[in-house]
Design a protein around this motif. Structure first.
Motif, PDB file in Angstrom:
ATOM      1  N   ASP A  94     -45.982 -61.636 -28.184  1.00 37.82           N
ATOM      2  CA  ASP A  94     -44.707 -62.352 -28.227  1.00 37.82           C
ATOM      3  C   ASP A  94     -43.612 -61.492 -28.861  1.00 37.82           C
ATOM      4  O   ASP A  94     -42.492 -61.424 -28.356  1.00 37.82           O
ATOM      5  CB  ASP A  94     -44.844 -63.652 -29.031  1.00 37.82           C
ATOM      6  CG  ASP A  94     -45.511 -64.754 -28.217  1.00 37.82           C
ATOM      7  OD1 ASP A  94     -45.823 -64.497 -27.036  1.00 37.82           O
ATOM      8  OD2 ASP A  94     -45.721 -65.850 -28.762  1.00 37.82           O
ATOM      9  N   LYS A  95     -43.949 -60.857 -29.966  1.00 37.35           N
ATOM     10  CA  LYS A  95     -42.953 -60.025 -30.650  1.00 37.35           C
ATOM     11  C   LYS A  95     -42.530 -58.877 -29.744  1.00 37.35           C
ATOM     12  O   LYS A  95     -41.354 -58.517 -29.665  1.00 37.35           O
ATOM     13  CB  LYS A  95     -43.521 -59.456 -31.951  1.00 37.35           C
ATOM     14  CG  LYS A  95     -43.872 -60.495 -32.991  1.00 37.35           C
ATOM     15  CD  LYS A  95     -42.656 -61.232 -33.528  1.00 37.35           C
ATOM     16  CE  LYS A  95     -43.073 -62.432 -34.360  1.00 37.35           C
ATOM     17  NZ  LYS A  95     -42.044 -63.439 -34.490  1.00 37.35           N
ATOM     18  N   ALA A  98     -40.115 -60.180 -27.306  1.00 39.80           N
ATOM     19  CA  ALA A  98     -38.821 -60.435 -27.950  1.00 39.80           C
ATOM     20  C   ALA A  98     -38.059 -59.118 -28.117  1.00 39.80           C
ATOM     21  O   ALA A  98     -36.847 -59.055 -27.891  1.00 39.80           O
ATOM     22  CB  ALA A  98     -39.027 -61.117 -29.300  1.00 39.80           C
ATOM     23  N   ILE A  99     -38.785 -58.075 -28.494  1.00 43.42           N
ATOM     24  CA  ILE A  99     -38.149 -56.771 -28.690  1.00 43.42           C
ATOM     25  C   ILE A  99     -37.633 -56.220 -27.364  1.00 43.42           C
ATOM     26  O   ILE A  99     -36.516 -55.720 -27.277  1.00 43.42           O
ATOM     27  CB  ILE A  99     -39.138 -55.789 -29.355  1.00 43.42           C
ATOM     28  CG1 ILE A  99     -39.401 -56.217 -30.802  1.00 43.42           C
ATOM     29  CG2 ILE A  99     -38.598 -54.365 -29.309  1.00 43.42           C
ATOM     30  CD1 ILE A  99     -40.483 -55.423 -31.496  1.00 43.42           C
ATOM     31  N   ASP A 100     -38.456 -56.349 -26.323  1.00 40.87           N
ATOM     32  CA  ASP A 100     -38.024 -55.869 -24.998  1.00 40.87           C
ATOM     33  C   ASP A 100     -36.745 -56.562 -24.560  1.00 40.87           C
ATOM     34  O   ASP A 100     -35.835 -55.934 -24.020  1.00 40.87           O
ATOM     35  CB  ASP A 100     -39.134 -56.119 -23.965  1.00 40.87           C
ATOM     36  CG  ASP A 100     -40.194 -55.030 -24.007  1.00 40.87           C
ATOM     37  OD1 ASP A 100     -39.842 -53.893 -24.390  1.00 40.87           O
ATOM     38  OD2 ASP A 100     -41.353 -55.309 -23.682  1.00 40.87           O
ATOM     39  N   GLU A 101     -36.687 -57.862 -24.835  1.00 41.89           N
ATOM     40  CA  GLU A 101     -35.513 -58.621 -24.449  1.00 41.89           C
ATOM     41  C   GLU A 101     -34.275 -58.114 -25.192  1.00 41.89           C
ATOM     42  O   GLU A 101     -33.210 -57.936 -24.595  1.00 41.89           O
ATOM     43  CB  GLU A 101     -35.745 -60.087 -24.772  1.00 41.89           C
ATOM     44  CG  GLU A 101     -35.069 -61.043 -23.828  1.00 41.89           C
ATOM     45  CD  GLU A 101     -35.619 -62.454 -24.013  1.00 41.89           C
ATOM     46  OE1 GLU A 101     -34.844 -63.311 -24.449  1.00 41.89           O
ATOM     47  OE2 GLU A 101     -36.824 -62.684 -23.754  1.00 41.89           O
ATOM     48  N   LYS A 102     -34.453 -57.885 -26.476  1.00 41.25           N
ATOM     49  CA  LYS A 102     -33.339 -57.384 -27.272  1.00 41.25           C
ATOM     50  C   LYS A 102     -32.868 -56.036 -26.749  1.00 41.25           C
ATOM     51  O   LYS A 102     -31.672 -55.767 -26.661  1.00 41.25           O
ATOM     52  CB  LYS A 102     -33.743 -57.256 -28.738  1.00 41.25           C
ATOM     53  CG  LYS A 102     -33.606 -58.545 -29.490  1.00 41.25           C
ATOM     54  CD  LYS A 102     -33.670 -58.363 -30.994  1.00 41.25           C
ATOM     55  CE  LYS A 102     -33.668 -59.725 -31.667  1.00 41.25           C
ATOM     56  NZ  LYS A 102     -33.752 -59.635 -33.119  1.00 41.25           N
ATOM     57  N   ILE A 103     -33.824 -55.182 -26.400  1.00 38.80           N
ATOM     58  CA  ILE A 103     -33.458 -53.856 -25.893  1.00 38.80           C
ATOM     59  C   ILE A 103     -32.637 -54.012 -24.613  1.00 38.80           C
ATOM     60  O   ILE A 103     -31.605 -53.349 -24.436  1.00 38.80           O
ATOM     61  CB  ILE A 103     -34.711 -52.987 -25.660  1.00 38.80           C
ATOM     62  CG1 ILE A 103     -35.350 -52.611 -27.010  1.00 38.80           C
ATOM     63  CG2 ILE A 103     -34.362 -51.725 -24.871  1.00 38.80           C
ATOM     64  CD1 ILE A 103     -36.661 -51.863 -26.910  1.00 38.80           C
ATOM     65  N   SER A 104     -33.066 -54.905 -23.739  1.00 39.88           N
ATOM     66  CA  SER A 104     -32.314 -55.119 -22.494  1.00 39.88           C
ATOM     67  C   SER A 104     -30.890 -55.563 -22.785  1.00 39.88           C
ATOM     68  O   SER A 104     -29.931 -55.073 -22.171  1.00 39.88           O
ATOM     69  CB  SER A 104     -32.989 -56.199 -21.640  1.00 39.88           C
ATOM     70  OG  SER A 104     -34.312 -55.860 -21.397  1.00 39.88           O
ATOM     71  N   GLN A 105     -30.764 -56.503 -23.725  1.00 39.47           N
ATOM     72  CA  GLN A 105     -29.429 -57.003 -24.066  1.00 39.47           C
ATOM     73  C   GLN A 105     -28.557 -55.898 -24.653  1.00 39.47           C
ATOM     74  O   GLN A 105     -27.365 -55.802 -24.359  1.00 39.47           O
ATOM     75  CB  GLN A 105     -29.550 -58.164 -25.056  1.00 39.47           C
ATOM     76  CG  GLN A 105     -30.057 -59.437 -24.408  1.00 39.47           C
ATOM     77  CD  GLN A 105     -30.329 -60.521 -25.425  1.00 39.47           C
ATOM     78  OE1 GLN A 105     -30.781 -60.239 -26.529  1.00 39.47           O
ATOM     79  NE2 GLN A 105     -30.067 -61.760 -25.056  1.00 39.47           N
TER      80      GLN A 105
ATOM     81  N   ALA B 108     -39.115 -47.976 -32.073  1.00 40.04           N
ATOM     82  CA  ALA B 108     -40.060 -47.589 -33.116  1.00 40.04           C
ATOM     83  C   ALA B 108     -40.965 -48.771 -33.469  1.00 40.04           C
ATOM     84  O   ALA B 108     -42.181 -48.624 -33.638  1.00 40.04           O
ATOM     85  CB  ALA B 108     -39.310 -47.101 -34.350  1.00 40.04           C
ATOM     86  N   MET B 109     -40.346 -49.950 -33.575  1.00 37.03           N
ATOM     87  CA  MET B 109     -41.136 -51.140 -33.916  1.00 37.03           C
ATOM     88  C   MET B 109     -42.117 -51.475 -32.794  1.00 37.03           C
ATOM     89  O   MET B 109     -43.254 -51.853 -33.055  1.00 37.03           O
ATOM     90  CB  MET B 109     -40.179 -52.305 -34.174  1.00 37.03           C
ATOM     91  CG  MET B 109     -40.831 -53.615 -34.569  1.00 37.03           C
ATOM     92  SD  MET B 109     -41.864 -53.567 -36.068  1.00 37.03           S
ATOM     93  CE  MET B 109     -40.612 -53.744 -37.326  1.00 37.03           C
ATOM     94  N   LYS B 110     -41.681 -51.299 -31.547  1.00 39.48           N
ATOM     95  CA  LYS B 110     -42.581 -51.534 -30.406  1.00 39.48           C
ATOM     96  C   LYS B 110     -43.818 -50.651 -30.500  1.00 39.48           C
ATOM     97  O   LYS B 110     -44.939 -51.087 -30.282  1.00 39.48           O
ATOM     98  CB  LYS B 110     -41.854 -51.200 -29.094  1.00 39.48           C
ATOM     99  CG  LYS B 110     -41.290 -52.372 -28.372  1.00 39.48           C
ATOM    100  CD  LYS B 110     -40.792 -51.992 -26.992  1.00 39.48           C
ATOM    101  CE  LYS B 110     -41.927 -51.867 -25.978  1.00 39.48           C
ATOM    102  NZ  LYS B 110     -41.414 -51.797 -24.590  1.00 39.48           N
ATOM    103  N   GLN B 111     -43.550 -49.401 -30.831  1.00 34.47           N
ATOM    104  CA  GLN B 111     -44.638 -48.418 -30.959  1.00 34.47           C
ATOM    105  C   GLN B 111     -45.631 -48.881 -32.035  1.00 34.47           C
ATOM    106  O   GLN B 111     -46.842 -48.922 -31.813  1.00 34.47           O
ATOM    107  CB  GLN B 111     -44.038 -47.079 -31.356  1.00 34.47           C
ATOM    108  CG  GLN B 111     -45.053 -45.965 -31.493  1.00 34.47           C
ATOM    109  CD  GLN B 111     -44.822 -44.881 -30.461  1.00 34.47           C
ATOM    110  OE1 GLN B 111     -43.700 -44.693 -29.979  1.00 34.47           O
ATOM    111  NE2 GLN B 111     -45.875 -44.173 -30.104  1.00 34.47           N
ATOM    112  N   MET B 112     -45.066 -49.276 -33.190  1.00 31.64           N
ATOM    113  CA  MET B 112     -45.917 -49.729 -34.301  1.00 31.64           C
ATOM    114  C   MET B 112     -46.782 -50.906 -33.869  1.00 31.64           C
ATOM    115  O   MET B 112     -47.986 -50.926 -34.109  1.00 31.64           O
ATOM    116  CB  MET B 112     -45.037 -50.191 -35.474  1.00 31.64           C
ATOM    117  CG  MET B 112     -44.707 -49.119 -36.476  1.00 31.64           C
ATOM    118  SD  MET B 112     -43.645 -49.791 -37.788  1.00 31.64           S
ATOM    119  CE  MET B 112     -44.843 -50.707 -38.773  1.00 31.64           C
ATOM    120  N   ILE B 113     -46.132 -51.874 -33.237  1.00 38.09           N
ATOM    121  CA  ILE B 113     -46.867 -53.068 -32.825  1.00 38.09           C
ATOM    122  C   ILE B 113     -47.923 -52.700 -31.782  1.00 38.09           C
ATOM    123  O   ILE B 113     -49.056 -53.175 -31.824  1.00 38.09           O
ATOM    124  CB  ILE B 113     -45.897 -54.146 -32.286  1.00 38.09           C
ATOM    125  CG1 ILE B 113     -44.998 -54.644 -33.420  1.00 38.09           C
ATOM    126  CG2 ILE B 113     -46.667 -55.319 -31.693  1.00 38.09           C
ATOM    127  CD1 ILE B 113     -43.977 -55.677 -33.003  1.00 38.09           C
ATOM    128  N   GLY B 114     -47.551 -51.814 -30.874  1.00 36.77           N
ATOM    129  CA  GLY B 114     -48.477 -51.376 -29.844  1.00 36.77           C
ATOM    130  C   GLY B 114     -49.718 -50.735 -30.442  1.00 36.77           C
ATOM    131  O   GLY B 114     -50.849 -51.073 -30.069  1.00 36.77           O
TER     132      GLY B 114
END
Lengths: 125, 125
Positions: A94-95, A98-105, B108-114
């Motif tokens: 989920d997080k 949410a992050i992907d969505e923010k990046i798109s925006q 960076a946060m995506k990477q961490m979560i991944g």
DNA sequence: TACAACCATAGAGTATAGTCTATACTTGTA
DNA sequence: TACAAGTATAGACTATACTCTATGGTTGTA
């Protein structure tokens, strides 16, 4: 002199977060200090290295716009044993979304601003 | 019946922002309705299409984490004539940079979560 | 042992961004 | 013309995330 981890002021120095704010995070359930039962003269909280890491994670998560509450969920998935592996993965997924969505925006906004900068530049002519 | 633009309730319907919040934005200086001097019986504000666009921009900017204050600056660069072209470009460039920084942090946060998701998955073994 | 520095807790205060209520006047419709 | 619905203004209230103050006890050092 007996040492078990560090006290709040050292934690503050290590993380760059004030003792006040650390106590606020503790009250909010994001971190937990431990009291040393061998010490009866005071009730100071002791913090370990993992707490330093947690506070760094909190700083990062805050900077990208997660709320205390969201960070709490993330930390549970990260550190606690209250969740099954499937539950943890679900929270993390989920997080990620949410992050992907923010990046798109953010990219969309960049585009808008970029276009507008061209318009502004052409006002010169 | 005399119409000059729309009144607050229609603006609210058009944008999905409540009249209360629109008034709050107006008080904060983000938008400005106009009063019709030909009408003396009331002091209703009238809004034009440009205001609809502005409110859409406000929604977008808010969703990516800009504060009211930051949005105000952006709107000045966008719509007002109080700034020179160079000043406008400078504001816009700053926002661009801020957005780039946010995108980096999000990645960076995506990477961490991944990475953490992999760790969690391997707890299975 | 004085005393500055540190610790805990409770609760007040601040800033941001709304959200809601009360009051009073205006408009539109049955 | 009654009256529901719309509008403006002022100000109270809420939620989030701190930030600070007050109070009282503890520790370390000269």
């Amino acid at each position: 002199m007996y040492f078990c981890g560090m006290l709040i002021n050292e934690l503050a120095k290590r993380t760059g977060i004030t003792a006040h704010t650390i106590r606020f995070y503790e009250k909010s359930g994001l971190i937990q200090g431990k009291r040393d039962e061998k010490i009866t003269s005071n009730n100071y909280f002791h913090y370990d290295e993992a707490t330093v890491e947690k506070l760094e994670l909190i700083k990062d998560a805050k900077s990208i716009g997660f709320t205390i509450n969201e960070i709490g969920n993330l930390m549970d998935a990260w550190y606690s044993n209250k969740m099954t592996i499937a539950e943890k993965l679900s929270v993390l997924k989920d997080k990620m979304q949410a992050i992907d969505e923010k990046i798109s925006q953010l990219i969309a906004m960049k585009q808008m601003i970029g276009e507008f900068m061209e318009t502004v530049e052409n006002e010169n002519c």
